[in-house]
Design a protein around this motif. Sequence first.
Motif, PDB file in Angstrom:
ATOM      1  N   ALA A  45       0.704  -1.149  -0.038  1.00 51.49           N
ATOM      2  CA  ALA A  45      -0.229   0.121   0.195  1.00 51.49           C
ATOM      3  C   ALA A  45       0.921   1.227  -0.174  1.00 51.49           C
ATOM      4  N   LYS A  46       0.555   2.393  -0.615  1.00 48.51           N
ATOM      5  CA  LYS A  46       1.425   3.605  -0.831  1.00 48.51           C
ATOM      6  C   LYS A  46       0.537   4.466   0.014  1.00 48.51           C
ATOM      7  N   GLN A  47       1.229   5.545   0.652  1.00 43.49           N
ATOM      8  CA  GLN A  47       0.974   6.806   1.251  1.00 43.49           C
ATOM      9  C   GLN A  47       1.258   7.913   0.226  1.00 43.49           C
ATOM     10  N   LYS A  48       0.433   9.046   0.511  1.00 43.85           N
ATOM     11  CA  LYS A  48       0.623  10.247  -0.616  1.00 43.85           C
ATOM     12  C   LYS A  48       1.975  10.628  -0.465  1.00 43.85           C
ATOM     13  N   GLY A  49       2.668  10.962   0.471  1.00 43.68           N
ATOM     14  CA  GLY A  49       3.916  11.575   0.734  1.00 43.68           C
ATOM     15  C   GLY A  49       4.111  11.605   1.981  1.00 43.68           C
ATOM     16  N   THR A  50       5.612  12.354   2.285  1.00 44.24           N
ATOM     17  CA  THR A  50       6.018  12.545   3.575  1.00 44.24           C
ATOM     18  C   THR A  50       5.846  13.766   4.256  1.00 44.24           C
ATOM     19  N   PHE A  51       5.789  13.892   5.425  1.00 43.88           N
ATOM     20  CA  PHE A  51       5.555  15.085   6.113  1.00 43.88           C
ATOM     21  C   PHE A  51       6.295  15.011   7.401  1.00 43.88           C
ATOM     22  N   ILE A  52       7.322  16.024   7.435  1.00 46.13           N
ATOM     23  CA  ILE A  52       8.248  16.096   8.594  1.00 46.13           C
ATOM     24  C   ILE A  52       7.710  17.260   9.454  1.00 46.13           C
ATOM     25  N   VAL A  53       7.363  17.006  10.692  1.00 47.13           N
ATOM     26  CA  VAL A  53       6.958  17.977  11.539  1.00 47.13           C
ATOM     27  C   VAL A  53       7.530  18.097  13.013  1.00 47.13           C
ATOM     28  N   GLY A  54       7.648  19.426  13.642  1.00 44.32           N
ATOM     29  CA  GLY A  54       8.229  19.692  14.701  1.00 44.32           C
ATOM     30  C   GLY A  54       7.798  20.703  15.444  1.00 44.32           C
ATOM     31  N   THR A  55       7.901  20.822  16.850  1.00 46.42           N
ATOM     32  CA  THR A  55       7.866  22.399  17.555  1.00 46.42           C
ATOM     33  C   THR A  55       9.322  22.820  17.553  1.00 46.42           C
ATOM     34  N   VAL A  56       9.451  24.168  16.943  1.00 51.71           N
ATOM     35  CA  VAL A  56      10.884  24.789  16.880  1.00 51.71           C
ATOM     36  C   VAL A  56      11.580  25.005  18.147  1.00 51.71           C
ATOM     37  N   LEU A  57      13.119  24.967  17.924  1.00 56.65           N
ATOM     38  CA  LEU A  57      13.778  25.440  18.901  1.00 56.65           C
ATOM     39  C   LEU A  57      13.554  26.347  19.794  1.00 56.65           C
ATOM     40  N   GLY A  58      13.472  25.797  21.033  1.00 54.21           N
ATOM     41  CA  GLY A  58      13.398  26.683  22.157  1.00 54.21           C
ATOM     42  C   GLY A  58      11.711  26.540  22.748  1.00 54.21           C
ATOM     43  N   ASP A  59      11.034  25.760  22.078  1.00 56.81           N
ATOM     44  CA  ASP A  59       9.430  25.762  22.500  1.00 56.81           C
ATOM     45  C   ASP A  59       9.210  24.362  22.670  1.00 56.81           C
ATOM     46  N   LEU A  60       8.659  24.182  23.828  1.00 58.13           N
ATOM     47  CA  LEU A  60       8.250  22.601  24.196  1.00 58.13           C
ATOM     48  C   LEU A  60       6.970  22.256  24.384  1.00 58.13           C
ATOM     49  N   HIS A  61       6.092  23.172  23.538  1.00 59.49           N
ATOM     50  CA  HIS A  61       4.677  23.045  23.466  1.00 59.49           C
ATOM     51  C   HIS A  61       4.300  21.840  22.267  1.00 59.49           C
TER      52      HIS A  61
END
Length: 222
Positions: free
Chosen positions: A99-115
């Motif tokens: 099975a195939k997924q549509k694409g890849t998504f890289i996500v994160g909360t930026v430097l200095g932020d812990l929310h």
Amino acid sequence: MNELLNQLAECIEFGKINKASPFPPQMKGQDGADEITRQLLDGGVKAQEILTNGLMPGMEKVGVKFRENKVFVPQVLMSAKAMSTSMIHLKPFFASGEAKQKGTFIVGTVLGDLHDIGKNLVAMMVEGNGYKVIDLGTDVSAEKYLEALKENPGAVVGLSALLTTTMVNMGKITQDIKAAFPGTLVTVGGAPVNDDFCLKIGADNYSPDPQGVVEFLNAKIA
């Protein structure tokens, strides 16, 4: 099988994880995402079809409801839990390439932020809509994003921040990404972020809600 796919979509929409789950009350005692996904696979339904015609319609309805303030974070988290339970059964098929997924998504909360609540909601919604999600967590430096992009060429990057003091780091991270990987799409979000800020730092998209991120990805990738 169409009826089962509709039932699965309903389980995702309302957060029915499994038969034992008491939530939501109106579905108490009914099969949940866990049981129905197994029934579909045992009945010969392809993982791709389960994702496309079961999980995605359910998650889309949740995303639209959340945008319109018809449901709130706890409901979305229950829907995401139901979706994750179903995905446990489907992930081996994606790993094997069947099975195939549509694409890849890289996500994160930026430097200095812990929310991470907003970032987590986006990650869950994007995964439920057919994308491979690489969640880098919180306090993510430009170097970590670049490393993830090296391993996942062509991925779209999502930057999240809740604080005005950390949103400024989005600018440097976006610049570093664009310099190292020209053409990489960057979407930003978080309480202090808006369209003007997105334009100012050279990002490609701002969305105030998870469904907007999904729609951006669908427009650019799917």
